[in-house]
Design a protein around this motif. Structure first.
Motif, short mmCIF file in Angstrom:
data_model
loop_
_atom_site.label_atom_id
_atom_site.label_comp_id
_atom_site.label_asym_id
_atom_site.label_seq_id
_atom_site.Cartn_x
_atom_site.Cartn_y
_atom_site.Cartn_z
N ASP A 47 0.83 -1.20 0.00
CA ASP A 47 0.00 0.00 0.00
C ASP A 47 0.87 1.25 0.00
O ASP A 47 1.82 1.37 0.77
CB ASP A 47 -0.91 0.01 1.23
N PHE A 48 0.53 2.21 -0.87
CA PHE A 48 1.19 3.50 -0.92
C PHE A 48 0.13 4.59 -0.75
O PHE A 48 -1.02 4.41 -1.16
CB PHE A 48 1.93 3.70 -2.25
N PRO A 49 0.48 5.73 -0.16
CA PRO A 49 -0.52 6.81 -0.02
C PRO A 49 -0.98 7.32 -1.37
O PRO A 49 -0.20 7.41 -2.32
CB PRO A 49 0.25 7.89 0.77
N SER A 50 -2.26 7.63 -1.47
CA SER A 50 -2.81 8.14 -2.72
C SER A 50 -2.29 9.54 -2.99
O SER A 50 -2.11 10.33 -2.06
CB SER A 50 -4.34 8.17 -2.65
N PRO A 51 -2.02 9.88 -4.25
CA PRO A 51 -1.56 11.24 -4.55
C PRO A 51 -2.66 12.25 -4.28
O PRO A 51 -3.85 11.93 -4.35
CB PRO A 51 -1.23 11.16 -6.05
N PRO A 52 -2.30 13.49 -3.92
CA PRO A 52 -3.33 14.50 -3.66
C PRO A 52 -4.10 14.82 -4.94
O PRO A 52 -3.58 14.68 -6.05
CB PRO A 52 -2.51 15.71 -3.20
N PRO A 53 -5.36 15.22 -4.81
CA PRO A 53 -6.14 15.56 -6.01
C PRO A 53 -5.55 16.76 -6.73
O PRO A 53 -4.96 17.65 -6.11
CB PRO A 53 -7.54 15.88 -5.45
N TYR A 54 -5.69 16.77 -8.03
CA TYR A 54 -5.13 17.86 -8.84
C TYR A 54 -5.92 19.14 -8.62
O TYR A 54 -7.15 19.15 -8.66
CB TYR A 54 -5.17 17.48 -10.32
N ALA A 55 -5.21 20.20 -8.34
CA ALA A 55 -5.84 21.51 -8.16
C ALA A 55 -5.26 22.46 -9.20
O ALA A 55 -4.08 22.78 -9.16
CB ALA A 55 -5.57 22.05 -6.75
N PRO A 56 -6.06 22.89 -10.16
CA PRO A 56 -5.54 23.80 -11.19
C PRO A 56 -5.11 25.12 -10.58
O PRO A 56 -5.69 25.57 -9.58
CB PRO A 56 -6.74 23.98 -12.14
N PRO A 57 -4.09 25.77 -11.11
CA PRO A 57 -3.63 27.05 -10.56
C PRO A 57 -4.72 28.11 -10.68
O PRO A 57 -5.43 28.18 -11.68
CB PRO A 57 -2.41 27.39 -11.43
N GLN A 58 -4.83 28.93 -9.63
CA GLN A 58 -5.84 29.98 -9.62
C GLN A 58 -5.31 31.22 -10.34
O GLN A 58 -4.17 31.63 -10.13
CB GLN A 58 -6.21 30.35 -8.18
N PRO A 59 -6.14 31.84 -11.18
CA PRO A 59 -5.68 33.05 -11.86
C PRO A 59 -5.53 34.20 -10.87
O PRO A 59 -6.22 34.23 -9.84
CB PRO A 59 -6.81 33.33 -12.87
N PRO A 60 -4.62 35.12 -11.12
CA PRO A 60 -4.46 36.26 -10.21
C PRO A 60 -5.71 37.13 -10.23
O PRO A 60 -6.46 37.15 -11.21
CB PRO A 60 -3.25 37.00 -10.79
N PRO A 61 -5.99 37.85 -9.13
CA PRO A 61 -7.16 38.73 -9.11
C PRO A 61 -7.00 39.86 -10.11
O PRO A 61 -5.88 40.22 -10.50
CB PRO A 61 -7.18 39.25 -7.67
N PRO A 62 -8.10 40.46 -10.57
CA PRO A 62 -8.00 41.58 -11.50
C PRO A 62 -7.28 42.76 -10.86
O PRO A 62 -7.18 42.86 -9.63
CB PRO A 62 -9.46 41.91 -11.83
N ALA A 63 -6.77 43.66 -11.70
CA ALA A 63 -5.98 44.79 -11.20
C ALA A 63 -6.76 45.68 -10.25
O ALA A 63 -6.18 46.32 -9.37
CB ALA A 63 -5.47 45.62 -12.38
N SER A 64 -8.08 45.71 -10.39
CA SER A 64 -8.91 46.54 -9.51
C SER A 64 -9.55 45.74 -8.39
O SER A 64 -10.34 46.28 -7.62
CB SER A 64 -10.00 47.24 -10.33
N GLY A 65 -9.23 44.44 -8.27
CA GLY A 65 -9.79 43.60 -7.22
C GLY A 65 -11.20 43.14 -7.55
O GLY A 65 -11.81 43.57 -8.54
N HIS A 66 -11.72 42.25 -6.71
CA HIS A 66 -13.09 41.77 -6.87
C HIS A 66 -14.04 42.70 -6.11
O HIS A 66 -13.98 42.79 -4.88
CB HIS A 66 -13.21 40.34 -6.35
N ARG A 67 -14.92 43.38 -6.83
CA ARG A 67 -15.74 44.45 -6.25
C ARG A 67 -17.22 44.11 -6.24
O ARG A 67 -17.69 43.25 -6.99
CB ARG A 67 -15.52 45.74 -7.04
N LEU A 68 -17.94 44.84 -5.37
CA LEU A 68 -19.39 44.75 -5.32
C LEU A 68 -19.97 45.97 -6.02
O LEU A 68 -19.81 47.10 -5.54
CB LEU A 68 -19.88 44.71 -3.87
N PRO A 69 -20.63 45.81 -7.16
CA PRO A 69 -21.27 46.96 -7.82
C PRO A 69 -22.55 47.35 -7.07
O PRO A 69 -23.44 46.53 -6.86
CB PRO A 69 -21.57 46.44 -9.23
N LEU A 70 -22.62 48.62 -6.65
CA LEU A 70 -23.73 49.07 -5.81
C LEU A 70 -24.24 50.42 -6.28
O LEU A 70 -23.65 51.07 -7.14
CB LEU A 70 -23.26 49.17 -4.35
N THR A 71 -25.33 50.85 -5.68
CA THR A 71 -25.88 52.19 -5.93
C THR A 71 -26.38 52.77 -4.62
O THR A 71 -26.82 52.01 -3.73
CB THR A 71 -27.01 52.14 -6.97
#
Length: 214
Positions: A47-71
Motif C-alpha cells: 500500500d502506498f498513499p494516494s496522490p493529492p487531487p489535482y488543483a488547477p492554478p488559480q488566476p491572479p485577481p484583476p488589477a482593480s480587485g473583486h468588487r461589489l457593484p452598488l448604488t
C-alpha cells in the motif's frame, strides 16, 4: 533401416532409445539448487498513499480587485458581502470600507460607510463630497492585499497597487489611507498627485508623506 542401438521389440521392430535415469548426484544438486517447493507469488502490491487531487492554478485577481457593484439608492450590503471593515471612523465603532465612486467622466477612490450620508464620501477639489449614484465597494482581503508605506506619490518597487480609478485625463488613481487627527481615513493617491488625498470633517486633506497605498 539403420540401427540406432536401441532395444528391439519382440517382433523385431526397433524400439525407442533407452535414456538413462538421472544419477543420485544430479538429483542432490537439483534439490539443493532449486528446492522442492516453488516460491509463493505475491498477491498484491504494498500500500502506498494516494496522490493529492489535482488543483488547477488559480488566476491572479484583476488589477482593480473583486468588487461589489452598488448604488446609493439601494440598501447597504450585508457583512457577508462586504467582509470585515478595513477601518473604523472617529467614534471607534462605525465601520469604514474602501471603494470607488463612479462620476460622469472619472472614477475616484473613496471611503464608504453605512452611517455616512448616501454611504459614499469622496475627496475632490478641496472638499468632502457626498456622492449619489453608482459606486463599487472593494472588500478588503488580508490574504491578497496589504497596506504598504510610501510618500510623494511613489509606487513601492516590486509592488502592484490595486487600481482604484482614473482622472478625466486618464491619470491612474489608487487606494490610499492617511492619518487625520489619529484616525485612519481611506482616500486616493497617484503619481501625478505626489501624495494622498482623503476626505474628513468636510475637507479634503493632502498628505504628502507617510501614508499607505493598497
Amino acid at each position: 533401416m539403420a540401427d540406432f542401438g536401441g532395444s528391439h521389440s519382440p517382433n523385431g521392430t526397433p524400439g525407442l532409445p533407452h535414456f538413462p535415469t538421472p544419477s543420485h548426484e544430479l538429483e542432490g544438486e537439483h534439490q539443493r539448487g532449486f528446492g522442492s517447493t516453488a516460491p509463493e507469488f505475491p498477491t498484491r502490491a504494498p500500500d502506498f498513499p494516494s496522490p493529492p487531487p489535482y488543483a488547477p492554478p488559480q488566476p491572479p485577481p484583476p488589477a482593480s480587485g473583486h468588487r461589489l457593484p452598488l448604488t446609493t439608492t439601494s440598501a447597504f450590503p450585508s457583512e457577508e458581502q462586504t467582509g470585515r471593515p478595513a477601518f473604523y471612523d472617529a467614534d471607534g465603532r462605525s465601520p469604514i470600507f474602501i471603494g470607488s465612486a463612479l462620476l460622469e467622466r472619472s472614477v475616484h477612490p473613496c471611503k464608504i460607510g453605512p452611517h455616512l450620508q448616501s454611504f459614499v464620501s469622496v475627496p475632490y477639489g478641496g472638499g468632502e463630497h457626498v456622492h449619489t449614484g453608482r459606486y463599487d465597494l472593494l472588500p478588503f482581503r488580508p490574504d491578497l492585499m496589504e497596506w504598504v508605506p510610501t510618500s510623494h506619490g511613489r509606487i513601492p518597487p516590486g509592488r502592484r497597487p490595486v487600481e482604484g480609478g482614473y482622472e478625466e485625463d486618464g491619470s491612474r488613481l489608487y487606494h490610499a489611507v492617511g492619518i487625520v487627527n489619529g484616525v485612519p481615513v481611506p482616500g486616493k493617491c497617484g503619481e501625478h498627485l505626489r501624495g494622498c488625498r482623503v476626505a474628513f470633517g468636510g475637507v479634503e486633506h493632502s498628505i504628502d508623506e507617510k501614508y499607505d497605498i493598497l
